[in-house]
Design an enzyme around this catalytic site. Structure first.
Site, mmCIF file in Angstrom:
data_model
loop_
_atom_site.group_PDB
_atom_site.id
_atom_site.type_symbol
_atom_site.label_atom_id
_atom_site.label_comp_id
_atom_site.label_asym_id
_atom_site.label_seq_id
_atom_site.Cartn_x
_atom_site.Cartn_y
_atom_site.Cartn_z
ATOM 1 N N SER A 134 66.120 7.294 134.926
ATOM 2 C CA SER A 134 66.989 5.947 135.022
ATOM 3 C C SER A 134 67.425 6.495 136.244
ATOM 4 O O SER A 134 67.911 7.288 136.798
ATOM 5 C CB SER A 134 67.651 6.477 133.398
ATOM 6 O OG SER A 134 69.159 4.978 133.714
ATOM 7 N N TYR B 211 73.722 8.764 127.540
ATOM 8 C CA TYR B 211 72.348 8.982 128.791
ATOM 9 C C TYR B 211 72.640 8.985 129.827
ATOM 10 O O TYR B 211 71.573 9.807 130.345
ATOM 11 C CB TYR B 211 72.665 6.649 128.837
ATOM 12 C CG TYR B 211 71.085 6.828 129.212
ATOM 13 C CD1 TYR B 211 70.114 6.640 128.111
ATOM 14 C CD2 TYR B 211 70.824 5.573 130.193
ATOM 15 C CE1 TYR B 211 68.618 6.271 128.224
ATOM 16 C CE2 TYR B 211 69.299 4.984 130.558
ATOM 17 C CZ TYR B 211 68.129 5.502 129.375
ATOM 18 O OH TYR B 211 67.293 4.673 130.054
HETATM 19 N N1 LIG Z 1 64.225 -0.862 129.368
HETATM 20 C C1 LIG Z 1 64.851 -0.141 130.353
HETATM 21 O O1 LIG Z 1 65.892 -1.009 130.360
HETATM 22 C C2 LIG Z 1 65.051 0.967 130.285
HETATM 23 C C3 LIG Z 1 65.802 1.484 131.843
HETATM 24 C C4 LIG Z 1 65.488 2.725 132.557
HETATM 25 C C5 LIG Z 1 64.483 3.754 131.535
HETATM 26 N N2 LIG Z 1 64.398 3.589 130.072
HETATM 27 C C6 LIG Z 1 63.612 4.224 129.517
HETATM 28 O O2 LIG Z 1 62.288 4.111 129.698
HETATM 29 C C7 LIG Z 1 62.213 4.818 128.463
HETATM 30 C C8 LIG Z 1 61.174 4.089 127.410
HETATM 31 O O3 LIG Z 1 62.332 2.272 127.194
HETATM 32 P P1 LIG Z 1 62.325 0.969 126.429
HETATM 33 O O4 LIG Z 1 62.472 0.344 126.781
HETATM 34 O O5 LIG Z 1 60.638 1.145 126.048
HETATM 35 O O6 LIG Z 1 62.146 1.978 125.504
HETATM 36 P P2 LIG Z 1 62.250 1.576 123.387
HETATM 37 O O7 LIG Z 1 62.991 1.823 122.963
HETATM 38 O O8 LIG Z 1 61.663 -0.204 123.949
HETATM 39 O O9 LIG Z 1 60.348 2.129 123.054
HETATM 40 C C9 LIG Z 1 60.447 3.087 122.950
HETATM 41 C C10 LIG Z 1 59.403 4.137 121.516
HETATM 42 O O10 LIG Z 1 59.574 4.786 121.567
HETATM 43 C C11 LIG Z 1 59.826 5.209 120.161
HETATM 44 N N3 LIG Z 1 60.285 6.282 119.776
HETATM 45 C C12 LIG Z 1 61.187 6.911 119.560
HETATM 46 N N4 LIG Z 1 61.572 7.803 118.618
HETATM 47 C C13 LIG Z 1 60.111 8.530 119.014
HETATM 48 C C14 LIG Z 1 60.123 9.955 118.431
HETATM 49 N N5 LIG Z 1 60.913 10.039 117.879
HETATM 50 N N6 LIG Z 1 58.455 10.090 118.544
HETATM 51 C C15 LIG Z 1 57.708 9.292 119.216
HETATM 52 N N7 LIG Z 1 58.551 8.155 119.769
HETATM 53 C C16 LIG Z 1 59.434 7.672 120.027
HETATM 54 C C17 LIG Z 1 60.130 4.367 119.474
HETATM 55 O O11 LIG Z 1 58.845 4.226 118.213
HETATM 56 C C18 LIG Z 1 59.781 2.997 120.589
HETATM 57 O O12 LIG Z 1 58.409 1.942 120.710
HETATM 58 C C19 LIG Z 1 63.017 5.481 127.999
HETATM 59 O O13 LIG Z 1 62.945 6.351 128.186
HETATM 60 C C20 LIG Z 1 64.105 5.214 128.382
HETATM 61 O O14 LIG Z 1 65.155 5.861 128.112
HETATM 62 C C21 LIG Z 1 64.650 2.224 129.780
#
Ligand SMILES: NC(=O)c1ccc[n+]([C@@H]2O[C@H](COP(=O)([O-])OP(=O)(O)OC[C@H]3O[C@@H](n4cnc5c(N)ncnc54)[C@H](O)[C@@H]3O)[C@@H](O)[C@H]2O)c1
Length: 244
Positions: A132, A155
């Site tokens: 991120s 985070y």
């Molecule tokens: N959404 C944002 O704004 C954003 C920004 C920067 C980085 N990210 C990063 O992108 C990645 C995805 O984020 P997102 O927003 O799509 O998250 P999200 O919460 O929408 O989805 C995360 C998924 O991970 C799954 N999950 C949770 N625990 C788990 C486990 N123990 N084993 C396997 N699967 C598991 C959940 O079931 C879910 O489907 C993360 O690493 C997040 O930090 C997100």
């Protein structure tokens, strides 16, 4: 052996994961959706994976290799977290801090450690870890003013760790034909408080938040042979947020 790349995407059912799956499939990859929120059915490219559980990760890799003979790429995109993970520094119980590091940072390490063992046997493989903007930069808390939103201290620690874990693994495993890179998205629009969105948009050079479709091509690129000479990189996909 078919030339189709066999790719595993963890957290495949989430906001970003769904788009990564669709985009990678549109590029001709065979994508296995690995998430706690699915049932294992490898004929339909589903695997119920818990990235925090060593046995689950090992069994997942074994089952996919038994079916497809190899794993060309692995995307660490799951986002395990406690309900209170976003609490401000002063209020986050230390036990929650520990749990989040254990689930998220340690979970990413666990998957890297196990998939690298398989990739070493193959002599090739590409890993993409999701970090991120907050893995390289501190938050500007003024963008949350007037909202209930905040920015989780945990985070920054976890994502900063993932960025440099990636570099270590890239340096150690290049000799085995394994590439390891990070993609660092900026904030993704998800119907957040309009005041926050306006503040965010003002600060970012491209004047808008990211969308899942803005991030997905970078994942497919780093998995592909077009990125054959790229390893240890942290690709910022953030509309320019981190340059100003
Ligand atoms: N959404 C944002 O704004 C954003 C920004 C920067 C980085 N990210 C990063 O992108 C990645 C995805 O984020 P997102 O927003 O799509 O998250 P999200 O919460 O929408 O989805 C995360 C998924 O991970 C799954 N999950 C949770 N625990 C788990 C486990 N123990 N084993 C396997 N699967 C598991 C959940 O079931 C879910 O489907 C993360 O690493 C997040 O930090 C997100």
């Amino acid at each position: 052996m078919s030339k189709e790349k066999i790719i595993v995407i963890t957290g495949a059912k989430g906001l970003l994961g769904k788009e990564f799956v669709n985009h990678c499939r549109s590029k001709g990859f065979r994508v296995i959706e690995a998430d706690v929120k699915t049932e294992t059915d490898l004929d339909n490219d589903q695997y119920q994976l818990d990235i925090t559980n060593e046995e689950s990760v090992e069994t997942c890799i074994k089952a996919i290799v038994a079916k497809h003979g190899r794993i060309d790429g692995w995307v660490n995109n799951a986002y395990p977290r406690t309900a209170d993970w976003g609490m401000p520094d002063a209020d986050l119980p230390f036990e929650s801090w520990r749990k989040n590091v254990d689930m998220h940072l340690n979970g990413y390490y666990l998957c890297c450690n196990k998939i690298i063992k398989q990739m070493k046997l193959q002599g090739f493989g590409s890993i993409v870890n999701l970090a991120s903007i907050y893995g390289v930069q501190a938050p500007d808390f003024s963008i949350y003013e007037g909202t209930q939103m905040g920015n989780a201290i945990i985070y920054s620690a976890i994502k900063g760790g993932i960025v440099n874990l990636t570099r270590y693994l890239a340096s150690a495993n290049g000799q085995f034909g394994i590439r390891v890179n990070t993609v660092s998205p900026g904030g993704i629009f998800d119907n957040q408080n309009p005041s926050f969105v306006a503040n965010y948009n003002k600060k970012v050079p491209l004047k808008r938040m990211g969308l899942p479709k803005d991030i997905a091509p970078s994942i497919a690129f780093l998995l592909s042979d077009d990125a054959a000479y790229i390893t240890g990189h942290n690709l910022m996909v953030d509309g320019g947020w981190t340059i100003v």
